[in-house]
Design a protein around this motif. Structure first.
Motif, PDB file in Angstrom:
ATOM      1  N   ASN A  29       0.830  -1.204   0.000  1.00  0.00           N
ATOM      2  CA  ASN A  29       0.000   0.000   0.000  1.00  0.00           C
ATOM      3  C   ASN A  29       0.862   1.251   0.000  1.00  0.00           C
ATOM      4  N   ALA A  30       0.459   2.255  -0.765  1.00  0.00           N
ATOM      5  CA  ALA A  30       1.195   3.517  -0.791  1.00  0.00           C
ATOM      6  C   ALA A  30       0.867   4.343   0.457  1.00  0.00           C
ATOM      7  N   ARG A  31      -0.372   4.260   0.910  1.00  0.00           N
ATOM      8  CA  ARG A  31      -0.808   5.072   2.039  1.00  0.00           C
ATOM      9  C   ARG A  31      -0.836   4.265   3.336  1.00  0.00           C
ATOM     10  N   ALA A  32      -0.583   4.960   4.424  1.00  0.00           N
ATOM     11  CA  ALA A  32      -0.655   4.326   5.737  1.00  0.00           C
ATOM     12  C   ALA A  32      -2.113   4.068   6.098  1.00  0.00           C
ATOM     13  N   THR A  33      -2.349   2.952   6.790  1.00  0.00           N
ATOM     14  CA  THR A  33      -3.681   2.651   7.308  1.00  0.00           C
ATOM     15  C   THR A  33      -3.950   3.542   8.515  1.00  0.00           C
ATOM     16  N   VAL A  34      -2.943   3.664   9.382  1.00  0.00           N
ATOM     17  CA  VAL A  34      -3.056   4.425  10.619  1.00  0.00           C
ATOM     18  C   VAL A  34      -1.722   5.086  10.902  1.00  0.00           C
ATOM     19  N   ARG A  35      -1.768   6.292  11.477  1.00  0.00           N
ATOM     20  CA  ARG A  35      -0.556   6.955  11.953  1.00  0.00           C
ATOM     21  C   ARG A  35      -0.700   7.192  13.448  1.00  0.00           C
TER      22      ARG A  35
END
Length: 75
Positions: free
Chosen positions: A23-29
Motif C-alpha cells: 500500500n502507498a498510504r498508511a492505514t493508521v498513523r
C-alpha cells in the motif's frame, strides 16, 4: 485468502505508521510505536496475516505471524 502483511514503520513526518504490504498510504498513523504495534496486531490477527515491526532506521526488528504460513522462512 490471507490478508496483507501489516508493517509498523516510522512515519516520515514523525511518529509511526501501519501500512498494509504494497500500500502507498498508511492505514493508521500513531504517536508511539507501541500504539502502531497494537493496531497492526489487531489487523493482522483479523486477516490472518503477518505483523512486521521495523526499527526507526527501517530494519526489521520483529515478525509475528497470525495464521497459517504456507511458506515458512528458510533456515
Amino acid at each position: 485468502m490471507m490478508g496483507k502483511n501489516q508493517h509498523v514503520v516510522p512515519h516520515p513526518d514523525g511518529g509511526w505508521q501501519v501500512k498494509g504490504e504494497g500500500n502507498a498510504r498508511a492505514t493508521v498513523r500513531t504517536t508511539t510505536q507501541r500504539e502502531a504495534i497494537d493496531v497492526a496486531r489487531t489487523i493482522s490477527q483479523r486477516q490472518g496475516s503477518e505483523l512486521v515491526i521495523h526499527r526507526p532506521n527501517g530494519q526489521i526488528r520483529d515478525k509475528d505471524s497470525h495464521g497459517h504460513d504456507p511458506f515458512p522462512p528458510k533456515g
